[in-house]
Design a protein around this motif. Structure first.
Motif, mmCIF file in Angstrom:
data_model
loop_
_atom_site.group_PDB
_atom_site.id
_atom_site.type_symbol
_atom_site.label_atom_id
_atom_site.label_comp_id
_atom_site.label_asym_id
_atom_site.label_seq_id
_atom_site.Cartn_x
_atom_site.Cartn_y
_atom_site.Cartn_z
ATOM 1 N N VAL A 65 0.554 -10.940 11.442
ATOM 2 C CA VAL A 65 -0.390 -11.829 10.775
ATOM 3 C C VAL A 65 -1.448 -10.934 10.122
ATOM 4 O O VAL A 65 -1.401 -9.707 10.244
ATOM 5 C CB VAL A 65 -1.018 -12.832 11.769
ATOM 6 N N ARG A 66 -2.399 -11.525 9.429
ATOM 7 C CA ARG A 66 -3.408 -10.712 8.738
ATOM 8 C C ARG A 66 -4.156 -9.790 9.698
ATOM 9 O O ARG A 66 -4.517 -8.664 9.342
ATOM 10 C CB ARG A 66 -4.412 -11.611 8.019
ATOM 11 N N LEU A 67 -4.417 -10.248 10.895
ATOM 12 C CA LEU A 67 -5.168 -9.421 11.845
ATOM 13 C C LEU A 67 -4.363 -8.195 12.254
ATOM 14 O O LEU A 67 -4.866 -7.064 12.191
ATOM 15 C CB LEU A 67 -5.541 -10.242 13.074
ATOM 16 N N THR A 68 -3.112 -8.404 12.672
ATOM 17 C CA THR A 68 -2.324 -7.252 13.114
ATOM 18 C C THR A 68 -2.025 -6.319 11.943
ATOM 19 O O THR A 68 -2.002 -5.094 12.109
ATOM 20 C CB THR A 68 -1.033 -7.710 13.800
ATOM 21 N N HIS A 69 -1.817 -6.882 10.762
ATOM 22 C CA HIS A 69 -1.638 -6.030 9.579
ATOM 23 C C HIS A 69 -2.877 -5.167 9.365
ATOM 24 O O HIS A 69 -2.774 -3.959 9.117
ATOM 25 C CB HIS A 69 -1.377 -6.888 8.349
ATOM 26 N N GLU A 92 -12.002 3.290 8.423
ATOM 27 C CA GLU A 92 -11.572 2.231 9.337
ATOM 28 C C GLU A 92 -12.234 0.905 8.994
ATOM 29 O O GLU A 92 -11.579 -0.147 8.981
ATOM 30 C CB GLU A 92 -11.900 2.620 10.778
ATOM 31 N N ALA A 93 -13.525 0.925 8.707
ATOM 32 C CA ALA A 93 -14.226 -0.306 8.340
ATOM 33 C C ALA A 93 -13.591 -0.950 7.112
ATOM 34 O O ALA A 93 -13.378 -2.170 7.071
ATOM 35 C CB ALA A 93 -15.708 -0.005 8.072
ATOM 36 N N LEU A 94 -13.266 -0.150 6.113
ATOM 37 C CA LEU A 94 -12.666 -0.677 4.888
ATOM 38 C C LEU A 94 -11.277 -1.241 5.156
ATOM 39 O O LEU A 94 -10.907 -2.299 4.621
ATOM 40 C CB LEU A 94 -12.593 0.421 3.832
ATOM 41 N N CYS A 95 -10.494 -0.557 5.967
ATOM 42 C CA CYS A 95 -9.149 -1.037 6.293
ATOM 43 C C CYS A 95 -9.207 -2.351 7.054
ATOM 44 O O CYS A 95 -8.430 -3.283 6.792
ATOM 45 C CB CYS A 95 -8.407 0.011 7.117
ATOM 46 N N LEU A 96 -10.112 -2.454 8.005
ATOM 47 C CA LEU A 96 -10.208 -3.661 8.820
ATOM 48 C C LEU A 96 -10.672 -4.865 8.005
ATOM 49 O O LEU A 96 -10.259 -5.996 8.267
ATOM 50 C CB LEU A 96 -11.167 -3.432 9.994
ATOM 51 N N ALA A 97 -11.534 -4.626 7.011
ATOM 52 C CA ALA A 97 -12.146 -5.740 6.273
ATOM 53 C C ALA A 97 -11.436 -6.103 4.986
ATOM 54 O O ALA A 97 -11.757 -7.123 4.371
ATOM 55 C CB ALA A 97 -13.608 -5.405 5.952
ATOM 56 N N HIS A 98 -10.444 -5.323 4.549
ATOM 57 C CA HIS A 98 -9.949 -5.466 3.181
ATOM 58 C C HIS A 98 -9.316 -6.831 2.904
ATOM 59 O O HIS A 98 -9.261 -7.270 1.762
ATOM 60 C CB HIS A 98 -8.956 -4.348 2.852
ATOM 61 N N ASP A 99 -8.834 -7.543 3.925
ATOM 62 C CA ASP A 99 -8.171 -8.833 3.713
ATOM 63 C C ASP A 99 -8.995 -10.032 4.176
ATOM 64 O O ASP A 99 -8.479 -11.150 4.223
ATOM 65 C CB ASP A 99 -6.822 -8.852 4.447
ATOM 66 N N TYR A 200 2.237 -2.342 4.540
ATOM 67 C CA TYR A 200 3.055 -3.536 4.267
ATOM 68 C C TYR A 200 4.406 -3.187 3.653
ATOM 69 O O TYR A 200 5.392 -3.909 3.868
ATOM 70 C CB TYR A 200 2.283 -4.581 3.463
ATOM 71 N N ASP A 201 4.507 -2.080 2.936
ATOM 72 C CA ASP A 201 5.816 -1.667 2.427
ATOM 73 C C ASP A 201 6.824 -1.549 3.565
ATOM 74 O O ASP A 201 7.994 -1.927 3.422
ATOM 75 C CB ASP A 201 5.717 -0.299 1.733
ATOM 76 N N ASN A 202 6.381 -1.021 4.683
ATOM 77 C CA ASN A 202 7.299 -0.708 5.774
ATOM 78 C C ASN A 202 7.338 -1.773 6.861
ATOM 79 O O ASN A 202 8.414 -2.106 7.361
ATOM 80 C CB ASN A 202 6.920 0.653 6.361
#
Length: 387
Positions: A65-69, A92-99, A200-202
């Protein structure tokens, strides 16, 4: 760890929109560590647990789901940042918040809100991320939003590159706290963008096979995957294919990360950047794949769109999702008294702010909450197979 000179240094941050007294700091954290923690503790981040990644409201516990992604993107992003000597906490902050700005049902829900707001400026999930973190989250008594640092907001706005024609929501964010939209973002933000692609590609391969919409035989049509599969079989031959699938995914992630590191180091050396401002002024992204990997990744994406994202079962689910979001929006637009009391009290009187306010409420919904509201406001609906 000593940071590279072109990294974002928290002590050199451009600051926050709202000044915070020094005594407000809780614990020995720098600005970017506090940003990461504010994101993790936000309601919007917790809602990602019930928002679509690829499969709508999956009934299987093992699908992403969006969280685990977002967590998987953060893991890849942290590893890359550490290897390049840039700021791991900001990455890390950017990766966690991007969606965080994604509405229910992912891109199908976004399409529905874009159509619903056609006369009010449209809808963009990336700009909605900033709108959510700068306005809609309200955990603090003295200001709206999480009051994140300039570097975190800049990275969320521009991680996919400079923005020359911002939509209304991005323009509002930029007017409130100018983000230099036409320059490139930091190395940390560029890492977050490609960590998202690698994840997400993988991982969508793994979920697609688990759902029965893809097969390993099909995937052999993708040269990069076929090469990786041959390598896995050579190293781990004799094991059942199901036992090798995860090894294939891990191996591909490793190949893509290593390629990105090699090419990025080359680009950084070639560009001779010495500061983060040099990175922003470089005129091109410095975090990148090699030409060969970029072409291979394009081929993988084309395959995934043709065989997974546009699979008949996925298209039927997307039609369902658009119907849900459009129906809920229409119900609230026709009778705003149906909104929850706090959202109704804050409803603007005039357009386009009125429609945008309704869209803010819907964009924050989880998949299951949107279905429940549709049933309450519009009527019963038959869920597609898999819910």
């Amino acid at each position: 760890m000593t940071l590279a000179p072109y990294a974002c240094h928290p002590a050199q941050s451009r600051g926050r929109l709202h000044a915070e007294p020094g005594g407000a700091a809780r614990g020995p954290r720098d600005a970017f560590q506090r940003d990461r923690d504010r994101i993790i503790h936000s309601i919007a981040f917790r809602r990602l647990r019930h928002k679509t990644q690829v499969f709508l409201a999956p009934d299987g516990d093992h699908f992403r789901v969006r969280l685990t992604h977002s967590l998987e993107v953060a893991q890849i992003g942290r590893a890359i940042a550490r290897a390049l000597g840039v700021n791991e906490d900001l990455t890390e902050a950017l990766c966690l918040a991007h969606d965080i700005g994604h509405p229910p049902f992912g891109h199908a829900g976004e399409d529905a809100l874009e159509a619903a707001l056609a006369g009010a400026g449209g809808f963009d999930h990336n700009a909605q991320t900033l709108r959510t973190l700068m306005r809609l989250e309200m955990p603090y008594p003295h200001w709206d939003g999480l009051n994140l640092s300039w570097e975190t907001l800049e990275g969320l706005a521009k991680h996919n590159g400079p923005i020359y024609e911002p939509g209304w929501a991005m323009r509002e964010a930029d007017a409130e706290f100018p983000l230099d939209l036409t320059s490139h973002a930091s190395i940390e933000a560029q890492i977050a963008a490609l960590a998202d692609d690698i994840a997400y590609d993988n991982h969508d391969i793994d979920d697609g096979i688990r759902a029965g919409l893809l097969t390993l035989d099909q995937l052999m049509a993708v040269p990069m995957v076929a090469e990786g599969w041959a390598d896995v079989q050579a190293r781990c031959g004799g094991r059942a294919p199901d036992r090798l699938r995860s090894e294939l995914v891990r191996s591909q992630i490793g190949r893509m990360v290593n390629d990105l590191l090699d090419e990025t180091r080359r680009c950084i050396a070639e560009s001779a950047v010495e500061t983060v401002e040099d990175v922003r002024a470089a005129g091109r992204a410095l975090v990148r794949f090699s030409d060969a990997m970029r072409e291979a990744e394009r081929g993988l994406k084309a395959f995934m769109y043709a065989n997974l994202y546009h699979h008949p079962a996925q298209l039927a689910a997307a039609d369902f999702a658009r119907r849900i979001v459009a129906g809920v929006f229409a119900a609230y637009a026709d009778d705003p008294r149906l909104l929850p009391e706090d959202w109704r009290a804050a409803l603007p009187e005039a357009e386009p702010a009125r429609s945008r306010h309704i869209a803010d409420f819907i964009a924050g919904m989880t998949d299951r909450y949107a279905v429940a509201r549709y049933r309450e406001l519009v009527g019963e609906v038959a869920l597609p197979e898999g819910f």
